[in-house]
Design an enzyme around this catalytic site. Structure first.
Site, PDB file in Angstrom:
ATOM      1  N   THR A 190       1.217  -6.302  -7.955  1.00 24.00           N
ATOM      2  CA  THR A 190       0.753  -5.056  -8.582  1.00 24.00           C
ATOM      3  C   THR A 190       0.700  -5.215 -10.099  1.00 24.00           C
ATOM      4  O   THR A 190       1.118  -4.344 -10.856  1.00 24.00           O
ATOM      5  CB  THR A 190       1.636  -3.853  -8.168  1.00 24.00           C
ATOM      6  N   SER A 197       6.107  -5.311   4.373  1.00 23.17           N
ATOM      7  CA  SER A 197       7.103  -4.567   5.146  1.00 23.17           C
ATOM      8  C   SER A 197       7.517  -5.258   6.443  1.00 23.17           C
ATOM      9  O   SER A 197       8.595  -4.988   6.971  1.00 23.17           O
ATOM     10  CB  SER A 197       6.582  -3.162   5.457  1.00 23.17           C
ATOM     11  N   LYS A 215      -6.931 -13.195  -3.148  1.00 23.40           N
ATOM     12  CA  LYS A 215      -6.143 -12.351  -2.257  1.00 23.40           C
ATOM     13  C   LYS A 215      -7.105 -11.349  -1.609  1.00 23.40           C
ATOM     14  O   LYS A 215      -7.579 -10.425  -2.268  1.00 23.40           O
ATOM     15  CB  LYS A 215      -5.060 -11.621  -3.050  1.00 23.40           C
ATOM     16  N   GLY A 231      -2.226  -5.440   6.427  1.00 20.40           N
ATOM     17  CA  GLY A 231      -2.557  -5.273   7.836  1.00 20.40           C
ATOM     18  C   GLY A 231      -2.617  -6.564   8.619  1.00 20.40           C
ATOM     19  O   GLY A 231      -3.214  -6.610   9.693  1.00 20.40           O
ATOM     20  N   GLU A 291       7.127 -12.527  -4.419  1.00 19.12           N
ATOM     21  CA  GLU A 291       6.640 -11.623  -5.460  1.00 19.12           C
ATOM     22  C   GLU A 291       7.400 -10.308  -5.415  1.00 19.12           C
ATOM     23  O   GLU A 291       7.725  -9.789  -4.347  1.00 19.12           O
ATOM     24  CB  GLU A 291       5.139 -11.349  -5.333  1.00 19.12           C
TER      25      GLU A 291
END
Length: 205
Positions: free
Chosen positions: A62, A173, A122, A152, A33
């Site tokens: 998003t 990330s 999600k 997280g 994505e």
């Protein structure tokens, strides 16, 4: 084995999208994505879809509006991921024949999303709900509901989250940061895929 891992390429630029996508797919992660708050995201999605659309599930994150959904569809995306649970976005996604994964955290949001046609859920931010919270939700969610943990969550926790009832993860990330070399992304993706395989060994997810 099929891996329910979605690579989140936040900040990816169009001229690097295909190379990063190739590295991810080569390492065994074939769900990608591009968040719409990245630079020229529809261009990146289009390039990824053109290069890998037959072998990978490409889409956007998003996604906040029906117009976003339409734009992603026209760009060639087939996956819509949102941070929130929005009826209009879910229904527009389903109408276009794309997969819909809205962000949810409460039982109300989970059941609303499923009633409106979401492909899966999600859990976001997963770190806030925790595995204990997910176990409680799993006790009431319909059997077979696809649940992804995002926010997280890393490979060290894959096994614990699997035990709590998730089928997959969205990873940002820990896989990719803006400007990362494709080769480095590929190394991290291979490690992530191996961690997933270890946690889900013998599972039918």
């Amino acid at each position: 084995m099929s891996r329910n891992l979605i690579a989140i390429l936040r900040g990816v630029a169009p001229d690097e999208a295909a190379a990063v996508g190739e590295a991810l797919i080569g390492a065994g992660i074939d769900r990608i994505e591009v968040p719409l708050n990245s630079p020229d995201p529809l261009d990146s999605i289009g390039r990824l879809a053109q290069a890998f659309g037959k072998d990978a599930l490409i889409g956007a994150g998003t996604v906040l509006t029906r117009q976003d959904v339409a734009d992603v569809y026209r760009a060639g995306g087939r996956l819509v991921v949102s941070p929130n649970c929005h009826k209009a976005v879910i229904r527009a996604t389903v109408k276009c024949g794309m997969q819909s994964f809205p962000g949810v955290l409460t039982a109300t949001e989970c059941f609303d999303a499923l009633r409106w046609g979401a492909s899966g859920l999600k859990i976001f931010p997963a770190s806030q709900l925790g595995t204990g919270g997910l176990k409680a939700l799993r006790a009431v969610l319909p059997e077979g509901t696809q649940v992804y943990a995002v926010g997280g969550v890393g490979p060290d926790g894959f096994a614990e989250w699997r035990a709590a009832g998730v089928q997959g993860f969205g990873i940002g990330s820990a896989l990719y940061k803006s400007g990362d070399a494709p080769a480095d992304v590929g190394v991290r993706a291979a490690e992530m895929a191996a961690a997933y395989d270890s946690a889900f060994k013998g599972a039918s997810a």
